[in-house]
Structures are given as structure tokens and as C-alpha cells.
Design an enzyme around this catalytic site. Structure first.
Site, PDB file in Angstrom:
ATOM      1  N   HIS A  66      31.922  54.409 -41.744  1.00  0.00           N
ATOM      2  CA  HIS A  66      30.510  54.370 -42.153  1.00  0.00           C
ATOM      3  C   HIS A  66      29.999  55.679 -42.769  1.00  0.00           C
ATOM      4  O   HIS A  66      28.853  56.074 -42.582  1.00  0.00           O
ATOM      5  CB  HIS A  66      29.618  53.982 -40.969  1.00  0.00           C
ATOM      6  N   CYS A 104      23.253  55.067 -37.458  1.00  0.00           N
ATOM      7  CA  CYS A 104      24.712  55.264 -37.482  1.00  0.00           C
ATOM      8  C   CYS A 104      25.215  56.391 -38.382  1.00  0.00           C
ATOM      9  O   CYS A 104      25.842  57.342 -37.916  1.00  0.00           O
ATOM     10  CB  CYS A 104      25.391  53.963 -37.899  1.00  0.00           C
TER      11      CYS A 104
END
Length: 611
Positions: A244, A188
Site C-alpha cells: 500500500h 493506512c
């Protein structure tokens, strides 16, 4: 006097580093004159570094190739080679003489929850001037909408033959350009960092794993983000969904990184209905609008919520300005959670994770449709460039499939890094097209900045290249070399095969034209058919093996079954030299220990900045 001398020496050192940077960055770029018009189809570690955040000097490389100025990687023969899953330490039999100076040596889990050809390389120096000419009148700057899915398997979209129905995305892709040689990172944080910075993770210190909730880390503040650059060009910039990229200090949060507004989650995953991250008593809210914590959306399914907030942005948009909307879905990352109505059409799928995942995909497809409808109703679609991408490959245990590609999320195999991608919208010249040009997620930075009529002044040297002509007009692309990553903190596998060049025990992978070299531990090397498939693929893979070199011709062998490393030793050495060039340009990985102050406290605790 001493201070003055120190200053002079410091300036001289910085100048030397800059010269080195430019030399590496200029070394290799695909030459427009030699570009082919028919390009081939083609998640911690105990050894954490606790240096000051991103304080290493940086040297960037745009398209590093080899230390020789011109070289040719031979076109692959049709003769079959050794299997790619071999764990033997057999020497690579080859009559090619070693390159001078190179000597060969002898030697997390989450619960599943159910809820109601070209091979010629040429040096081409980039233009000294980095200002990009506007591509359109400012009044006609296109709206840019970028939708990023999470853990979406390469094979799980309708037009790739999936049993999961995705009619909306199929139609959008068919009306635009399908990117069938498009790559992201295997997990990610790295994909997101490269999208918003245009720079390889080896140049931002984010080579290793992801940014976890307790780590005082983030995308470095030393270079503008894509949102910063678009804002400079007059865009309204908004982000909805998963960030993130760090939040331990307020300045690392998205609404301080170029976005006018941010509505979403700061961490990598969480409950789709409660919007909490963590387990049981240690689960805390991870949902906010800018600095405001949102506590009244319990029960509102994440995919629906984020879609609605994105639509709200469109409805409130001042149409006298161009819009940049970045919708980063939580879907379809685990935990597997979806309203029952979306799962019901897939009740024939016996595997619980796969069935729930299919429903999650369906909900996301619906969301994309609602988003594009909102653009049309607002009269914005005809002047929109719409980009869809996943952040990495799917994960079998969470229902995803990349088969017949090898590997899955986390891995350097194609199943981890080759992504679904397409571009649509009314501003595209090409329709119904398929692009096989080599494109990487870092390329969106210069591509979209130029499309917006912006410039790259003030950025650190980029690793992405402008691909708009390839996408919009079908022209040859500007990328021939792609670094998947180099992670020196990952546990080593086997021993270095050659002296005087890149250490093959280090986890890394690089693509050069048709060829792909993998070293070290690439993670799960199995071919993983989805549960509903009739395929009975061998899952032979030795995670504790010592083999640490694989070479594939991705054009001829897209599923990575024919390892050429035993027979094409000269190519192995050349590509190891390329990896060494990249490693020489890298900053030290920054992967700090968890800070206990990061954890929220109290019943009403929420994740957010703690320093």
C-alpha cells in the site's frame, strides 16, 4: 557564461533551502538533560493536485516547537472546561494578550461478509555527524521482526480489557515492553510511509488520504527505506503482506525498495480467500511473489497464508546473517471475513461485524504465535527484537473498537491515532515493563537502524528519533513534539480564528508534551462503545459544525472530553505557531487523478505496474 551563472544561482538556492531545513530541524528537540523520567500516560477529495510527482523542494523538521527559543506550556489546572463536542462559535474568553502579529478575527463502504508532564522546551542541536555507532558485535546484530496489523482497534487486545481473547499477544507483551503512549497515523498509507521512511507525510507529499489503486503515486524514491538501510548493515530483508505504498512503476514495489523478497498484496484491501481486489467483474488478482503473479492460492485464508510465508522465510534464513522480516497483515481490515471456526467462540456477540472481527483477531493472534514459535524452533528468538503495531485505530462499522478513546479510524482523535504497540524478544533488557514515553511510528526508522549498527547517511532529514534506550532500558524518551498531520486538501471547517498564524480551518493536529491541539475537520468525534458493551454513550457530533479548534490535556484527559480551547487561548496560539512552522517546512501534497490505464483487463488480469 549564462549557464555557469544559472548553475551558481541554482546551487545557492539549494544551499539556502538546506540551511532553512537545518534551522527548522534543529529548532526543537527534547533535551536529555531536561527529560522527565515519569512521562505521562498518555481515508477522495475533488481538489487533486496534478503537479509532477514529488517535485517540490523539501524542508524537514524533526521536532518543531515554536518560533520562540524557549517557552513553557502551563500545567493544566484541575478546573473543568467546556465540552469537546461543542459546536458553538463562542469566543475564547481569556485575559492573555495575543502574540504580537496575531490578530483574533470575529469570526467508502464495503459489505460485511460472513464466511463458513514535562512542559519545558529547550533547544538542543543534534550532532553534526549522523553516523551511528554499532550497538553490538556484527555477529550479534539482532534479528528484527516487525508485525503490523491493519485497522486493529486500540481496545481489542486482551491486556486492554477486551472481551476478544488474544492470549499469544498478551503473553508477548507481558514478557516485553508495552508501549502505552504510542502513536501512528489515522489511515493506512501514511503510517506505512512513515514507518519505512522515518519522515512525516508532510515531507513526502502524502498528506492527503491514501494511495488508491488507479493513482500514479508512491512513496518517493528520493530517500532510502528502512529496508535499504538495514540491508546496508548486512541484513537479509524480507516483506510479507500488505504494501500500500504505490506500484504504478516497478521501481516503487517493495522488492525494489530494499527488500530481498516480497510476497503479498500491493493494494489496501481485498478478499481474504480469493485474493482479488475490486467488485464482481472488476475484481482482479492482487497477490504476487516479487514480479510473479500468484494465482493458485484461492481459498487460502490471507492471515494463514501470510503467516506461513513468513515462517518459510525464517526456515530458509541463513543464520550467519541478521534477519529483518516485515510481516504486514491484511487483518483485521475489512471486508469482515474469517473461517467459521474462529468466529464460533464469539457466537454470543449479536452484531455480525463485531462477531466476525473477533474471529479475525483470534486468527491473527494464532498467526503471531506460530510465527514466534518458528523463531524459537530456528534458535533465533533469543537474538530477536519483535515489534507489534497497528496502522491506525479500529472502525466500528467493521467491528473494531477504540472505546473509551474518542473517534475511530480516519479521525485525528485519539481513537484514530493511538495504537496498540509492544516490543518483545530475547534481546530486550526490560521485561514486564510499561513505557509511557511518547513514541511515534516514524521513530522506528532511526531506532532500528541504530540497533542494527547502521548509519543515517544518505537519508533526507528524518522526523523520527531514536527511542531504543527508552524501550530497552526504561530511560526518558527523545520525543516531546508530535505532528499528527496537516492536510490542506481536506475540505475546510469554519473560519480561521486568528490572523498571522496557522489557519484553524485546515485539518491538522499536533501534540506538545501533555497538550494536543486539533484544527479543521478531525472526522467523527463520537465515543463509540462496542456493540457488546452496556455503555450508552452519547453520540453527539455535528459533522457540519463550524467549530474548528480543540485543545486537550491528554495526560489528564485521555478520552478528550474536556476542551480547553476556550480558556487557554495563549496555549492555542503557541500551538498554532508550531503548526505554522511545520506547514512552512511541508512539500506540496501530491494526490493525482486516477489513470484509466491502471485497471487490469481480461479474465486473468492482475493488479500491477502500468507505466
Amino acid at each position: 557564461m549564462a549557464s555557469s551563472k544559472a548553475t551558481v544561482l541554482s546551487v545557492a538556492f539549494v544551499s539556502l533551502m538546506l540551511v532553512t531545513t537545518l534551522e527548522v530541524a534543529r529548532k526543537y528537540r527534547k533535551s536529555p538533560s531536561s527529560a522527565s523520567t515519569d512521562q505521562p500516560p498518555v481515508e477522495g477529495s475533488e481538489n487533486r493536485i496534478t503537479d509532477a510527482l514529488h517535485q517540490s523542494s523539501e524542508i524537514s523538521a524533526e521536532d518543531v516547537l515554536a518560533k520562540t527559543s524557549t517557552m513553557t506550556v502551563p500545567i493544566e489546572s484541575t478546573k473543568e472546561g467546556d465540552p469537546g463536542d461543542s459546536t458553538s462559535e463562542t469566543s475564547m474568553a481569556d485575559t492573555t494578550e495575543p502574540r504580537q502579529g496575531v490578530t483574533e478575527t470575529t469570526e467508502n463502504s464495503e459489505e460485511v461478509i460472513k464466511v463458513k508532564q514535562v512542559t519545558h522546551f529547550e533547544i538542543v542541536l543534534p550532532d553534526e555527524e549522523t553516523t551511528l555507532e554499532p550497538t553490538d558485535d556484527p555477529e550479534r546484530q539482532p534479528h528484527i521482526v516487525f508485525v503490523l496489523a491493519d485497522d486493529y482497534g486500540h481496545s481489542d487486545i486482551g491486556y486492554h480489557g477486551s472481551w476478544i481473547r488474544t492470549p499469544v499477544m498478551d503473553r508477548l507483551a507481558a514478557a516485553g515492553v508495552k508501549l502505552e503512549n504510542y502513536y501512528v497515523q489515522p489511515i493506512c498509507t501514511p503510517t506505512r510511509s512513515q514507518l519505512l521512511s522515518g519522515r512525516y507525510q508532510i515531507h513526502t507529499g502524502l498528506q492527503h488520504e491514501i494511495i488508491y489503486e488507479g493513482q500514479p503515486n508512491g512513496l518517493p524514491l528520493d530517500s532510502p527505506t528502512l529496508a535499504d538501510k538495514l540491508k546496508e548493515s548486512g541484513y537479509s530483508t524480507h516483506m510479507v503482506g500488505k504494501w500500500h505504498l504505490g506500484f504504478y512503476k516497478r521501481e516503487y514495489m517493495p522488492h525494489y525498495r530494499g527488500f530481498d523478497t516480497f510476497y503479498g498484496m500491493l493494494l489496501g484491501h481485498g478478499n481474504y480467500f480469493t485474493h482479488k481486489h475490486g467488485r464482481k467483474k472488476n475484481a482482479f488478482i492482487d497477490l504476487r511473489f516479487n514480479d510473479q503473479i500468484i494465482r493458485n492460492e484461492t481459498g487460502h485464508y490471507s492471515t494463514h497464508l501470510f503467516t506461513q510465508k513468513a515462517i518459510d522465510v525464517i526456515k530458509a534464513h541463513d543464520k550467519s546473517k541478521p534477519l529483518f522480516l516485515y510481516l504486514s497483515y491484511q487483518a483485521v481490515h475489512g471486508p469482515v471475513q474469517v473461517p467459521e471456526a474462529y468466529e464460533r467462540p464469539y457466537k454470543h456477540i449479536k452484531n455480525k461485524a463485531r462477531r466476525g472481527y473477533a474471529g479475525m483477531v483470534a486468527a491473527m493472534d494464532e498467526g503471531v504465535g506460530n510465527l514466534t514459535e518458528a523463531l524459537k524452533e530456528a534458535g533465533m528468538w533469543d537474538n530477536t527484537v519483535f515489534v507489534f503495531s497497528s496502522d491506525n485505530g479500529g472502525r466500528l462499522s467493521k467491528g473494531g473498537s477504540n472505546y473509551p478513546l474518542r473517534g475511530e479510524k480516519h479521525s485525528l482523535w485519539e481513537g484514530g491515532v493511538k495504537s496498540i504497540g509492544f516490543v518483545s524478544g530475547g534481546r530486550l533488557k526490560q521485561t514486564g515493563a510499561v513505557s509511557k514515553e511518547l513514541i511515534h511510528v516514524s521513530d522506528w526508522f532511526p531506532t532500528l537502524v541504530k540497533l542494527a549498527g547502521g548509519h543515517l547517511n544518505g537519508t533526507k532529514p528524518l522526523d523520527g528519533v531514536d527511542q531504543w534506550a527508552a524501550i530497552n532500558e526504561g530511560k526518558p524518551g527523545n520525543r516531546h513534539v508530535l505532528l499528527h498531520n496537516i492536510d490542506p486538501l481536506r475540505e475546510r471547517r469554519g473560519k480561521a480564528k486568528f490572523r498571522g498564524t496557522f489557519d484553524s480551518s485546515i485539518r491538522a493536529a499536533v501534540r506538545v508534551g501533555d497538550l494536543k491541539l486539533i484544527t479543521g475537520n478531525p472526522d467523527n468525534g463520537q465515543w463509540l462503545p462496542p456493540p457488546e458493551s452496556d455503555s450508552r454513550e452519547s453520540r453527539r457530533w455535528n459533522p457540519n459544525g463550524k467549530k474548528n479548534l480543540w485543545l486537550f490535556n491528554i495526560t489528564a484527559d485521555p478520552y478528550e472530553r474536556n476542551d480547553l480551547s476556550f480558556r487557554r487561548r495563549s496555549d492555542v496560539k503557541r500551538m498554532l505557531a508550531i503548526l505554522q512552522d511545520f506547514q512552512d517546512s511541508a512539500v506540496e501534497p501530491y494526490y493525482p487523478n486516477n489513470d484509466p490505464r491502471a485497471s487490469p483487463t481480461g479474465q486473468d488480469g492482475a493488479w500491477g505496474p502500468w507505466q
